[in-house]
Design a protein around this motif. Structure first.
Motif, mmCIF file in Angstrom:
data_model
loop_
_atom_site.group_PDB
_atom_site.id
_atom_site.type_symbol
_atom_site.label_atom_id
_atom_site.label_comp_id
_atom_site.label_asym_id
_atom_site.label_seq_id
_atom_site.Cartn_x
_atom_site.Cartn_y
_atom_site.Cartn_z
ATOM 1 N N THR A 60 0.826 -1.207 0.000
ATOM 2 C CA THR A 60 0.000 0.000 0.000
ATOM 3 C C THR A 60 0.864 1.261 0.000
ATOM 4 O O THR A 60 0.605 2.214 -0.752
ATOM 5 N N GLU A 61 1.912 1.267 0.815
ATOM 6 C CA GLU A 61 2.736 2.472 0.966
ATOM 7 C C GLU A 61 3.766 2.636 -0.152
ATOM 8 O O GLU A 61 4.064 3.760 -0.567
ATOM 9 N N HIS A 62 4.299 1.526 -0.638
ATOM 10 C CA HIS A 62 5.406 1.613 -1.588
ATOM 11 C C HIS A 62 5.075 1.039 -2.965
ATOM 12 O O HIS A 62 5.932 1.084 -3.852
ATOM 13 N N GLY A 63 3.875 0.508 -3.135
ATOM 14 C CA GLY A 63 3.474 -0.016 -4.430
ATOM 15 C C GLY A 63 3.912 -1.454 -4.637
ATOM 16 O O GLY A 63 4.854 -1.938 -4.002
ATOM 17 N N ARG A 64 3.237 -2.127 -5.542
ATOM 18 C CA ARG A 64 3.630 -3.504 -5.858
ATOM 19 C C ARG A 64 4.976 -3.521 -6.561
ATOM 20 O O ARG A 64 5.793 -4.422 -6.369
ATOM 21 N N PHE A 65 5.178 -2.538 -7.409
ATOM 22 C CA PHE A 65 6.460 -2.409 -8.103
ATOM 23 C C PHE A 65 7.075 -1.066 -7.716
ATOM 24 O O PHE A 65 6.423 -0.023 -7.769
ATOM 25 N N ASN A 66 8.334 -1.123 -7.324
ATOM 26 C CA ASN A 66 9.033 0.088 -6.891
ATOM 27 C C ASN A 66 10.507 -0.084 -7.261
ATOM 28 O O ASN A 66 11.173 -1.007 -6.779
ATOM 29 N N ALA A 67 11.013 0.810 -8.097
ATOM 30 C CA ALA A 67 12.390 0.694 -8.592
ATOM 31 C C ALA A 67 13.410 0.739 -7.458
ATOM 32 O O ALA A 67 14.520 0.201 -7.594
ATOM 33 N N ARG A 68 13.052 1.334 -6.337
ATOM 34 C CA ARG A 68 13.997 1.422 -5.218
ATOM 35 C C ARG A 68 14.245 0.061 -4.571
ATOM 36 O O ARG A 68 15.205 -0.101 -3.806
ATOM 37 N N ARG A 69 13.399 -0.929 -4.871
ATOM 38 C CA ARG A 69 13.633 -2.285 -4.341
ATOM 39 C C ARG A 69 14.701 -3.034 -5.138
ATOM 40 O O ARG A 69 15.182 -4.087 -4.690
ATOM 41 N N ILE A 70 15.058 -2.554 -6.306
ATOM 42 C CA ILE A 70 15.919 -3.319 -7.211
ATOM 43 C C ILE A 70 17.257 -3.706 -6.583
ATOM 44 O O ILE A 70 17.664 -4.876 -6.657
ATOM 45 N N PRO A 71 17.999 -2.789 -5.943
ATOM 46 C CA PRO A 71 19.298 -3.205 -5.366
ATOM 47 C C PRO A 71 19.161 -4.318 -4.325
ATOM 48 O O PRO A 71 19.938 -5.287 -4.336
ATOM 49 N N TYR A 72 18.180 -4.185 -3.431
ATOM 50 C CA TYR A 72 18.001 -5.217 -2.398
ATOM 51 C C TYR A 72 17.573 -6.542 -3.029
ATOM 52 O O TYR A 72 18.146 -7.600 -2.727
ATOM 53 N N ASN A 73 16.560 -6.489 -3.888
ATOM 54 C CA ASN A 73 16.063 -7.723 -4.486
ATOM 55 C C ASN A 73 17.130 -8.406 -5.332
ATOM 56 O O ASN A 73 17.236 -9.642 -5.341
ATOM 57 N N PHE A 74 17.929 -7.622 -6.043
ATOM 58 C CA PHE A 74 19.019 -8.203 -6.830
ATOM 59 C C PHE A 74 19.990 -8.940 -5.914
ATOM 60 O O PHE A 74 20.424 -10.059 -6.212
ATOM 61 N N THR A 75 20.337 -8.321 -4.797
ATOM 62 C CA THR A 75 21.272 -8.942 -3.855
ATOM 63 C C THR A 75 20.735 -10.268 -3.333
ATOM 64 O O THR A 75 21.463 -11.270 -3.277
ATOM 65 N N ILE A 76 19.467 -10.291 -2.957
ATOM 66 C CA ILE A 76 18.883 -11.518 -2.409
ATOM 67 C C ILE A 76 18.708 -12.568 -3.496
ATOM 68 O O ILE A 76 19.027 -13.751 -3.297
ATOM 69 N N HIS A 77 18.205 -12.160 -4.657
ATOM 70 C CA HIS A 77 18.064 -13.115 -5.764
ATOM 71 C C HIS A 77 19.414 -13.727 -6.143
ATOM 72 O O HIS A 77 19.489 -14.900 -6.502
ATOM 73 N N MET A 78 20.463 -12.947 -6.029
ATOM 74 C CA MET A 78 21.768 -13.417 -6.472
ATOM 75 C C MET A 78 22.510 -14.209 -5.398
ATOM 76 O O MET A 78 23.110 -15.250 -5.677
ATOM 77 N N PHE A 79 22.457 -13.748 -4.135
ATOM 78 C CA PHE A 79 23.360 -14.290 -3.119
ATOM 79 C C PHE A 79 22.670 -14.972 -1.934
ATOM 80 O O PHE A 79 23.364 -15.439 -1.030
ATOM 81 N N ASP A 80 21.354 -15.047 -1.903
ATOM 82 C CA ASP A 80 20.672 -15.660 -0.758
ATOM 83 C C ASP A 80 21.195 -17.075 -0.531
ATOM 84 O O ASP A 80 21.409 -17.839 -1.490
ATOM 85 N N ASP B 120 19.497 -14.942 7.543
ATOM 86 C CA ASP B 120 18.784 -13.811 8.142
ATOM 87 C C ASP B 120 19.699 -12.610 8.304
ATOM 88 O O ASP B 120 19.280 -11.461 8.119
ATOM 89 N N ARG B 121 20.956 -12.868 8.661
ATOM 90 C CA ARG B 121 21.916 -11.780 8.836
ATOM 91 C C ARG B 121 22.186 -11.079 7.502
ATOM 92 O O ARG B 121 22.248 -9.845 7.443
ATOM 93 N N LEU B 122 22.321 -11.866 6.444
ATOM 94 C CA LEU B 122 22.538 -11.298 5.111
ATOM 95 C C LEU B 122 21.377 -10.384 4.721
ATOM 96 O O LEU B 122 21.591 -9.254 4.251
#
Length: 508
Positions: free
Chosen positions: A303-323, A336-338
């Motif tokens: 609701t506050e940040h939208g379903r799609f938000n370009a500002r999520r890209i750096p975090y999501n990329f990091t998790i998608h790549m290195f989780d 969890d620490r990562l």
């Protein structure tokens, strides 16, 4: 360009033929996973929804009974349920549904299996098409390397884990996996084969049109790539290509109009693709039935940040790549620490970003493909130039996917086309180097180690998906008692409850 692939016709068919046993093994493995025999008692969530949707459309309806849509539905205030998932997975129902025994078996396993096999075969053929001219110079050693490539494609790609679950979420994803497989194959022929660019226009338009009704985020990139091709053709010679351009635009336009019309029919607006977490004309089922609160962490973030938000890209990329992967090793604490560190640095004020099981980063899941993608930097500039259009489309899709408020394994499939296009560039350069230096030790052993590691992790994720979104708590339909319980909580009248809890069309 044609000269570089001249002799590939024979070479390619030989390498594919020599890999037929691996391809058949892949097809059979996919069939076993999709069939559910390894799942035993567990029922995949929403497996039957598209079957019911097919019969609803034959009856002239886009809505589904609440007993079928359950919590996955999006509900109007009077309890009419719609699903937001695209219509493209109905293709297999319209092909096979006329004679399919829906009363006994869902068509979802067959559908998932077909699309996964098509996708993996197309990617396999694309990779071999690019590698064959150099591998043929190595004789039988080249054939062995091509077999390893086939093994990797069928058992270290999205196809194998997508077939492990026939939950409703996977049908649109695996259909789009097949569509993008055709897209990548088309561009492999255009960039490294003897296809002129104009031959990509109509296939790209058809693929984009289908993907729009499967995974719209993927379709954004496919639409972009197709439009760029059409602009290139118009600049080259509008007089020569006007009919082709017009037909491609018609395909894109009709699919787009259909998509907007469908949105209007289901959600009341051409630009609305989903119900809201808040009270509105169309509300998400989990909130509508009181299972999730309007101010839950997930709901508040959307609701506050939208379903799609370009500002999520750096975090999501990091998790998608290195989780860190979900294996028998207990990696919960470092995982969890990562995420905590990544969110604090990359997304400190974006609220809750959900990570769905099974957890794994691409560096662990696809090490071989990432190695080839990195190797793409050594590819000749002319191939990068030829690949610019599909790469632009793949990048657009990836950025849109990375801006979403959830990280999930199935969403990595939406980023697979960009990775595969980079793999094509890297494979061409890698096999060229191996052909020139057949005694070179390091590259082949690095690729072999990545292949073995990827096989282990991908199979681990596939077996994890067997039990994910499955279980005794999921049923094909709500019982009368379950539905009456929920309608009672909403204080619907007896007449409205009877309407909302109408029996399913299959087995009702």
């Amino acid at each position: 360009m044609t000269q570089a692939i001249s002799g590939t016709g024979c070479s390619r068919s030989v390498t594919i033929t020599r890999s037929l046993d691996l391809i058949v093994l892949g097809i059979l493995t996919y069939a076993v996973l999709a069939s559910g025999v390894l799942r035993e008692w567990a029922y995949p969530f929403g497996q039957n929804i598209y079957d019911e949707y097919f019969h609803a459309i034959l009856d002239g309806h886009l809505d589904l009974p609440a007993r079928v849509a359950q919590l996955e539905g999006h509900y109007s205030p009077d309890g009419v349920a719609y699903i937001y998932h695209g219509l493209a997975p109905l293709i297999t129902r319209f092909v096979f549904g006329w004679a399919w025994p829906f009363e006994s078996f869902s068509l979802a396993p067959l559908s998932v299996w077909i699309w996964a096999c098509i996708g993996s075969f197309c990617y396999n053929l694309a990779f071999v098409t690019v590698a064959a001219p150099h591998l043929e110079q190595l004789g039988e050693r080249g054939v062995r390397l091509s077999r390893y490539l086939s093994l990797a494609t069928w058992f270290c790609s999205p196809g194998i884990y997508l077939t492990a679950s026939t939950a409703i979420y996977h049908e649109p994803v695996v259909l789009t996996y097949a569509a993008t497989g055709v897209f990548v194959l088309v561009w492999a022929q255009a960039v490294f084969g003897d296809w002129p660019v104009w031959r990509t226009a109509i296939p790209s338009a058809l693929i984009a049109a289908i993907a729009l009704h499967g995974r719209p985020n993927v379709a954004i990139g496919l639409y972009l790539a197709t439009v760029l091709v059409l602009l290139l053709l118009a600049k080259t010679s509008l007089r020569t290509h006007w009919l082709r351009i017009g037909l491609a635009l018609l395909i894109l336009g009709l699919s787009g109009i259909g998509y907007l019309t469908l949105n209007t029919a289901r959600f009341g607006s051409p630009t609305h693709t989903h119900g809201s977490f808040l009270k509105s004309n169309m509300q998400y089922g989990y909130v509508f039935w009181g299972v999730e609160k309007e101010n839950s962490a997930r709901a508040s973030a959307f609701t506050e940040h939208g379903r799609f938000n370009a500002r999520r890209i750096p975090y999501n990329f990091t998790i998608h790549m290195f989780d860190l992967p979900e294996t028998r090793l207990d990696l919960k604490a470092p995982r969890d620490r990562l995420r905590e560190i990544a969110q604090r640095i990359l997304a400190p004020d974006l609220g809750f970003i959900r990570s769905a099981k099974p957890f794994v980063g691409m560096v662990w899941l696809w090490p071989l493909w990432l190695m080839f993608a990195v190797y793409a930097v050594t590819a000749q500039r002319k191939f990068w130039f030829r690949m610019a259009i599909p790469l632009a489309g793949g990048l657009a899709t990836t950025l849109v996917t990375l801006s979403y408020g959830t990280v999930a394994l199935r969403y990595k499939t939406d980023m697979w086309p960009l990775l595969s296009l980079l793999v094509l560039l890297g494979l061409f350069a890698f096999t060229k180097k191996v052909a020139r230096n057949p005694g070179s030790f390091a590259p082949k052993w690095a690729a072999g180690a990545c292949l073995v590691f990827g096989l282990f992790l991908t199979w681990s994720m596939a077996t994890g998906f067997i039990t994910y979104q499955t279980g005794t708590r999921y049923t094909p339909v709500w019982s009368d008692e379950q539905c009456e319980f929920f309608t009672g909580k909403k204080n619907f009248s007896r007449e409205d409850a009877a309407r909302i809890c109408s029996p399913p069309r299959i087995g009702g």
